[in-house]
Design an enzyme around this catalytic site. Structure first.
Site, PDB file in Angstrom:
ATOM      1  N   HIS A 181     -18.632  -2.036  -3.931  1.00 20.99           N
ATOM      2  CA  HIS A 181     -20.015  -1.589  -3.821  1.00 20.99           C
ATOM      3  C   HIS A 181     -20.060  -0.098  -3.496  1.00 20.99           C
ATOM      4  O   HIS A 181     -19.563   0.340  -2.457  1.00 20.99           O
ATOM      5  CB  HIS A 181     -20.743  -2.411  -2.765  1.00 20.99           C
ATOM      6  CG  HIS A 181     -20.837  -3.858  -3.158  1.00 20.99           C
ATOM      7  ND1 HIS A 181     -20.660  -4.893  -2.283  1.00 20.99           N
ATOM      8  CD2 HIS A 181     -21.075  -4.417  -4.377  1.00 20.99           C
ATOM      9  CE1 HIS A 181     -20.793  -6.046  -2.939  1.00 20.99           C
ATOM     10  NE2 HIS A 181     -21.040  -5.780  -4.211  1.00 20.99           N
ATOM     11  N   ARG A 240     -22.016   2.156  -2.375  1.00 27.95           N
ATOM     12  CA  ARG A 240     -22.570   2.772  -1.164  1.00 27.95           C
ATOM     13  C   ARG A 240     -21.792   2.461   0.103  1.00 27.95           C
ATOM     14  O   ARG A 240     -22.081   3.015   1.151  1.00 27.95           O
ATOM     15  CB  ARG A 240     -24.001   2.283  -0.994  1.00 27.95           C
ATOM     16  CG  ARG A 240     -24.144   0.776  -0.822  1.00 27.95           C
ATOM     17  CD  ARG A 240     -25.589   0.351  -1.029  1.00 27.95           C
ATOM     18  NE  ARG A 240     -25.789  -1.088  -0.926  1.00 27.95           N
ATOM     19  CZ  ARG A 240     -26.967  -1.672  -1.165  1.00 27.95           C
ATOM     20  NH1 ARG A 240     -27.996  -0.949  -1.526  1.00 27.95           N
ATOM     21  NH2 ARG A 240     -27.083  -2.971  -1.060  1.00 27.95           N
ATOM     22  N   GLU A 241     -20.793   1.581   0.004  1.00 26.19           N
ATOM     23  CA  GLU A 241     -20.048   1.185   1.201  1.00 26.19           C
ATOM     24  C   GLU A 241     -18.852   2.109   1.385  1.00 26.19           C
ATOM     25  O   GLU A 241     -17.716   1.746   1.136  1.00 26.19           O
ATOM     26  CB  GLU A 241     -19.628  -0.285   1.066  1.00 26.19           C
ATOM     27  CG  GLU A 241     -20.831  -1.215   0.945  1.00 26.19           C
ATOM     28  CD  GLU A 241     -20.473  -2.650   0.535  1.00 26.19           C
ATOM     29  OE1 GLU A 241     -19.282  -2.972   0.454  1.00 26.19           O
ATOM     30  OE2 GLU A 241     -21.416  -3.435   0.294  1.00 26.19           O
ATOM     31  N   ARG A 260     -25.192   0.463  -5.535  1.00 23.38           N
ATOM     32  CA  ARG A 260     -24.233  -0.593  -5.189  1.00 23.38           C
ATOM     33  C   ARG A 260     -23.344  -1.000  -6.369  1.00 23.38           C
ATOM     34  O   ARG A 260     -22.166  -1.287  -6.222  1.00 23.38           O
ATOM     35  CB  ARG A 260     -25.047  -1.802  -4.720  1.00 23.38           C
ATOM     36  CG  ARG A 260     -24.317  -3.109  -4.600  1.00 23.38           C
ATOM     37  CD  ARG A 260     -25.317  -4.196  -4.198  1.00 23.38           C
ATOM     38  NE  ARG A 260     -24.797  -5.535  -4.378  1.00 23.38           N
ATOM     39  CZ  ARG A 260     -24.362  -6.298  -3.376  1.00 23.38           C
ATOM     40  NH1 ARG A 260     -24.359  -5.832  -2.147  1.00 23.38           N
ATOM     41  NH2 ARG A 260     -23.930  -7.523  -3.600  1.00 23.38           N
ATOM     42  N   ASN A 263     -19.202  -7.639  -7.344  1.00 21.28           N
ATOM     43  CA  ASN A 263     -18.829  -8.817  -6.561  1.00 21.28           C
ATOM     44  C   ASN A 263     -19.672 -10.055  -6.889  1.00 21.28           C
ATOM     45  O   ASN A 263     -19.665 -11.034  -6.144  1.00 21.28           O
ATOM     46  CB  ASN A 263     -18.861  -8.525  -5.061  1.00 21.28           C
ATOM     47  CG  ASN A 263     -17.878  -9.403  -4.300  1.00 21.28           C
ATOM     48  OD1 ASN A 263     -16.826  -9.755  -4.831  1.00 21.28           O
ATOM     49  ND2 ASN A 263     -18.220  -9.786  -3.088  1.00 21.28           N
ATOM     50  N   HIS A 295     -15.247  -4.535   2.355  1.00 25.47           N
ATOM     51  CA  HIS A 295     -16.662  -4.157   2.245  1.00 25.47           C
ATOM     52  C   HIS A 295     -17.155  -3.634   3.587  1.00 25.47           C
ATOM     53  O   HIS A 295     -16.463  -3.686   4.589  1.00 25.47           O
ATOM     54  CB  HIS A 295     -17.519  -5.386   1.891  1.00 25.47           C
ATOM     55  CG  HIS A 295     -17.234  -5.968   0.552  1.00 25.47           C
ATOM     56  ND1 HIS A 295     -18.068  -5.791  -0.514  1.00 25.47           N
ATOM     57  CD2 HIS A 295     -16.202  -6.724   0.105  1.00 25.47           C
ATOM     58  CE1 HIS A 295     -17.575  -6.421  -1.564  1.00 25.47           C
ATOM     59  NE2 HIS A 295     -16.435  -6.996  -1.220  1.00 25.47           N
ATOM     60  N   SER A 296     -18.396  -3.193   3.604  1.00 21.89           N
ATOM     61  CA  SER A 296     -19.122  -2.979   4.844  1.00 21.89           C
ATOM     62  C   SER A 296     -20.570  -3.334   4.540  1.00 21.89           C
ATOM     63  O   SER A 296     -20.989  -3.263   3.385  1.00 21.89           O
ATOM     64  CB  SER A 296     -19.014  -1.521   5.307  1.00 21.89           C
ATOM     65  OG  SER A 296     -19.674  -0.656   4.401  1.00 21.89           O
ATOM     66  N   TYR A 297     -21.372  -3.776   5.517  1.00 23.06           N
ATOM     67  CA  TYR A 297     -21.108  -3.805   6.925  1.00 23.06           C
ATOM     68  C   TYR A 297     -21.277  -5.229   7.438  1.00 23.06           C
ATOM     69  O   TYR A 297     -21.653  -6.109   6.671  1.00 23.06           O
ATOM     70  CB  TYR A 297     -22.092  -2.860   7.647  1.00 23.06           C
ATOM     71  CG  TYR A 297     -23.551  -3.219   7.435  1.00 23.06           C
ATOM     72  CD1 TYR A 297     -24.240  -3.992   8.358  1.00 23.06           C
ATOM     73  CD2 TYR A 297     -24.226  -2.809   6.278  1.00 23.06           C
ATOM     74  CE1 TYR A 297     -25.570  -4.334   8.156  1.00 23.06           C
ATOM     75  CE2 TYR A 297     -25.565  -3.155   6.072  1.00 23.06           C
ATOM     76  CZ  TYR A 297     -26.218  -3.921   7.024  1.00 23.06           C
ATOM     77  OH  TYR A 297     -27.520  -4.271   6.804  1.00 23.06           O
ATOM     78  N   GLU A 339     -15.762  -7.416   6.074  1.00 25.21           N
ATOM     79  CA  GLU A 339     -16.904  -6.524   6.239  1.00 25.21           C
ATOM     80  C   GLU A 339     -16.587  -5.646   7.446  1.00 25.21           C
ATOM     81  O   GLU A 339     -16.443  -6.152   8.558  1.00 25.21           O
ATOM     82  CB  GLU A 339     -18.203  -7.304   6.498  1.00 25.21           C
ATOM     83  CG  GLU A 339     -18.643  -8.220   5.367  1.00 25.21           C
ATOM     84  CD  GLU A 339     -19.380  -7.495   4.248  1.00 25.21           C
ATOM     85  OE1 GLU A 339     -19.550  -6.253   4.323  1.00 25.21           O
ATOM     86  OE2 GLU A 339     -19.777  -8.178   3.278  1.00 25.21           O
TER      87      GLU A 339
HETATM   88 ZN   LIG Z   1     -19.979  -4.969  -0.382  1.00 28.74          ZN
END
Ligand SMILES: [Zn+2]
Ligand SMILES: *[C@@H]1O[C@H](CO)[C@@H](O)[C@H](O)[C@H]1NC(C)=O
Ligand SMILES: *[C@@H]1O[C@H](CO)[C@@H](O)[C@H](O)[C@H]1NC(C)=O
Ligand SMILES: *[C@@H]1O[C@H](CO)[C@@H](O)[C@H](O)[C@H]1NC(C)=O
Ligand SMILES: *[C@@H]1O[C@H](CO)[C@@H](O)[C@H](O)[C@H]1NC(C)=O
Ligand SMILES: *[C@@H]1O[C@H](CO)[C@@H](O)[C@H](O)[C@H]1NC(C)=O
Length: 525
Positions: A275, A277-278, A335, A353, A407-409, A483
Site C-alpha cells: 500500500h 501510503r504506508e 494506496r 492486497n 503494513h501499517s498501521y 501492521e
Molecule cells: Zn496495508
C-alpha cells in the site's frame, strides 16, 4: 443498537439505488475526496477539509458489518483500518453527513482532525541526496534542448565548475552503512535512494566474512519501474550435498517434501509496501536487512550469522513502487498500484492486497475505490510478479518457508486466513505460538503494545490477501502479515523520527520468528 439495525436496513435499500444513479460516483464531484483519481495536472492533493473518524462498530453482527463495508465501498469512501471493534474512515464534511444518516453520531470519535497538518509534518526533509538531486535537475537543464539562452547555459556550467565533484567513495560514506546509526534510517526516501541503499549494501558488505548479498529482480510495474529485492545468505551454506541427494529422490506430495525439509535451502521472504501510503513499512524492511547484514558480517557468532548458515533471507522492500511514488509526489493517501484498469471514468489502480489468488473474490467496489480488487486475481503486475517469484522457489533449489508482509498501521502480527475464519489453517496452533512470541519481542523493545492473532479475527475479513495465497497455495508454512505503528495518533503519517523505533521493533520480531523456525525445523532438539 436497534436504531442502528433499522438504519442499516434503510441503507441496504438505499445503496443499490444510489449505485444505479451513477455506478462510478454516487455523489457529485464536490463531495469527492479523490481528486487524485483524475488525470495528472501536476498539482499535489491537499486534505484541508478532511478528517479521519473512528467508528465504534463493536455492537454490530457480521451481517451488519458487511452491509457497512459494502456501503462504504459503494460510496468510494476511504477505509484506513478495521479491527473487531472499530473502523477508521477518512471523510470530508458531506461524507460525514452521509454516514451520520445511518450510523448514530455517538459512535463516532475524531481520530485525526487536522489531516493536512499531519501530511505536512510527515514529509521528509531530503537531507541525503539533496545535492545529488539538484545536480540531476541541472543536468537535465544543461543537456536538454529546452529554450534557455546560451548565456544561462554558460552561467550554470560555470557555477557547477566551482563545486568540488563528488567521488563515489564520499557517496558511500554519506550512507555510512558500517553502523546501524546511519542517518539513512531517520528519514523516508524516494525509491531511487532506497535502491541505492541496496547497491551500497552490496558494495560495502558482499563477501565480508562469508556473507553474500545479491540483488534480485522480481519484475516490472505497470509504469515500468523495476521491483527489486535483496537476498542475503552465508557462503558456508551447509546443504549442497543434501540438495543433490534430494534430487535423486522421487517427489510425491506434501508429506515427502516435509520429510526432507533439512535437505533444501530455506528462504525467509519479507515483503513491504503493498500500500503506497504506508511509508514506514519499506523503511523498516531496509533497516531489518541492514541489521541482519551488519550483525552477520561483524559478529560470526551472532544469531544473524548462525541463522544465515541455514536460511536465506530475501527482502523486497517496495513491492508497489508506482503507488509509493504517487503517494510521495502527488497524493499522500494513495494506496493502490497505478495500473489502467479499463474502468469507466478516469480511475486507476488495483489494491494489491485484494488481488492475490487464493479464494479470490471480486469486490463490490468500483475502480475508483481504494479497495478495488481488480477483475481477476493477479491482474496487478506486482502481485503476479511476486507470486511467480514465490512459486518459482523450487527452480532455485530452495523452499520458501517464511513470508512476512509488512503494513501499517495497527500494531498487529497476524497469521492466515484473512478471507474467512471458517478456513482454519492446520498449523494454527504453531502459528499462534510463534506469533505471540513475535508480538512479545516487539513489545519488549519500547513498551509499545503489539497483538497477535488470526487476520480474519483481528481485522475485517477480506479476500485476496497475500498471506492467504502464500499459505494456501505456495505452501509457505510461516505466513504472517504485520501492521506496524501506530494505533491512533498519526496513522499513515508517522513522522520520520518514529521510523527507527518502529524498525527496531520489527527487527526484534523477525529475528524472534526466524529463531523460532530454526529451533523447530533446522536444529530440532
Ligand atoms: Zn496495508
Ligand atoms: C524562447 O524564448 C524566447 C523568450 O524567452 C521566445 O521569444 C522564443 O519564442 C522562445 N523560442 C522557442 C522555440 O520556444
Ligand atoms: C562546460 O564547460 C566545459 C569546460 O569547463 C566545456 O568543455 C563544456 O563545453 C561546457 N558545456 C556547455 C554546455 O557550455
Ligand atoms: C560512520 O559511522 C562511524 C560510527 O558511528 C563513525 O565513526 C564515522 O565517523 C562515520 N563516518 C562518516 C563518514 O560519517
Ligand atoms: C558477491 O560475492 C560473491 C562471492 O563472495 C560473488 O560470487 C558475487 O559475484 C558477488 N556479487 C556482487 C554483486 O558483487
Ligand atoms: C552443517 O550441518 C551439520 C549437521 O546439520 C552441523 O553439525 C554443522 O555444524 C553445519 N556446518 C555449518 C558450517 O554450519
Amino acid at each position: 443498537m436497534r436504531a442502528l439495525t433499522s438504519t442499516l436496513l434503510i441503507l441496504s435499500l438505499l445503496t443499490p439505488s444510489l449505485a444505479s444513479i451513477n455506478p462510478q460516483r454516487p455523489f457529485d464531484a464536490n463531495t469527492s475526496p479523490e481528486p487524485s483519481s483524475s488525470l495528472d495536472d501536476g498539482s499535489v492533493d491537499r486534505y484541508d477539509d478532511q478528517q479521519v473518524w473512528r467508528i465504534d462498530w463493536s455492537g454490530m453482527n457480521d451481517v451488519n458489518k458487511r452491509d457497512i463495508i459494502d456501503a462504504i465501498n459503494l460510496l468510494d469512501f476511504d477505509i484506513w483500518h478495521t479491527t473487531r471493534s472499530t473502523i477508521d474512515i477518512r471523510l470530508n464534511p458531506s461524507q460525514l453527513n452521509v454516514l451520520h444518516s445511518f450510523i448514530p453520531s455517538s459512535h463516532f470519535t475524531p481520530f485525526i482532525s487536522n489531516l493536512q497538518g499531519l501530511v505536512d509534518l510527515s514529509s521528509d526533509s531530503p537531507y541525503l541526496d539533496q545535492e545529488a538531486e539538484e545536480e540531476e535537475e541541472e543536468d537535465e537543464v544543461l543537456n536538454s534542448k529546452s529554450n534557455i539562452t546560451e548565456d544561462l547555459r554558460k552561467k550554470k556550467n560555470k557555477s557547477r565548475k566551482g563545486k568540488k565533484p563528488k567521488s563515489p567513495k564520499e557517496h558511500i560514506d554519506q550512507y555510512n552503512l558500517t553502523t546501524i546509526e546511519t542517518p539513512f534510517h531517520d528519514n523516508f526516501h524516494p525509491l531511487k535512494e532506497m535502491y541505492k541503499f541496496g547497491d551500497v549494501l552490496i558494495s560495502t558488505f558482499n563477501g565480508t566474512n562469508g556473507i553474500e548479498v545479491e540483488e534480485i529482480d522480481i519484475g516490472t510495474t505497470f509504469e515500468g519501474k523495476s521491483i527489486k529485492g535483496w537476498t542475503v545468505k552465508s557462503h558456508d551454506h551447509n546443504n549442497t550435498k543434501a540438495i543433490s541427494k534430494a534430487h535423486n529422490q522421487p517427489e510425491s506430495g506434501r508429506e515427502k517434501v516435509e520429510n526432507r525439509l533439512d535437505d533444501v535451502e530455506l528462504e525467509f521472504v519479507v515483503q513491504a509496501g503493498q500500500h503506497g501510503r504506508e511509508w514506514v513499512g519499506p523503511s523498516s524492511a531496509l533497516y531489518f536487512l541492514h541489521h541482519l547484514i551488519l550483525r552477520a558480517t561483524t559478529e560470526p557468532t551472532s544469531d544473524a550469522a548462525i541463522l544465515l548458515r541455514s536460511i536465506r533471507f530475501t527482502i523486497v522492500p517496495q513491492i508497489n513502487p508506482d503507488g509509493y511514488a504517487y503517494s510521495r509526489d502527488k497524493s499522500r493517501m494513495w494506496r493502490k498500484n497505478r495500473q489502467e484498469v479499463g474502468g469507466k471514468g478516469k480511475c486507476l489502480g488495483i489494491d494489491l492486497n485484494s488481488n492475490w489468488g487464493y479464494k479470490w473474490r471480486s469486490s463490490k467496489s468500483t475502480a475508483c475505490s481504494e479497495g478495488y480488487a481488480g477483475k481477476e486475481a493477479f491482474e496487478a503486475y506486482e502481485t503476479k510478479a511476486m507470486s511467480e517469484y514465490l512459486s518459482g522457489a523450487g527452480e532455485r533449489s530452495n523452499r520458501v518457508r517464511a513470508f512476512v508482509d509488512i503494513h501499517s498501521y495497527g500494531q498487529l502480527f497476524m497469521f492466515p486466513f484473512a478471507h474467512s475464519c471458517d478456513d482454519f489453517p492446520p498449523d494454527a496452533e504453531m502459528l499462534m505460538e510463534a506469533g505471540l512470541g513475535v508480538a512479545k519481542a516487539m513489545r519488549t523493545k519500547q513498551g509499545e503494545g503489539y497483538e497477535a492473532g488470526q487476520a480474519c479475527d483481528l481485522t475485517y475479513r477480506a479476500p485476496g490477501d497475500a498471506i492467504d495465497y502464500t499459505y494456501g497455495i505456495t505452501d509457505v508454512r510461516w505466513s504472517y502479515s504485520a501492521e506496524l505503528r501506530d494505533t491512533g495518533t498519526y496513522g499513515f503519517m508517522l513522522p520520520p523520527k518514529l521510523i527507527r523505533p518502529t524498525a527496531d521493533e520489527l527487527t526484534a520480531g523477525l529475528m524472534y520468528l526466524a529463531k523460532f523456525i530454526y529451533a523447530l525445523e533446522v536444529n530440532p532438539p
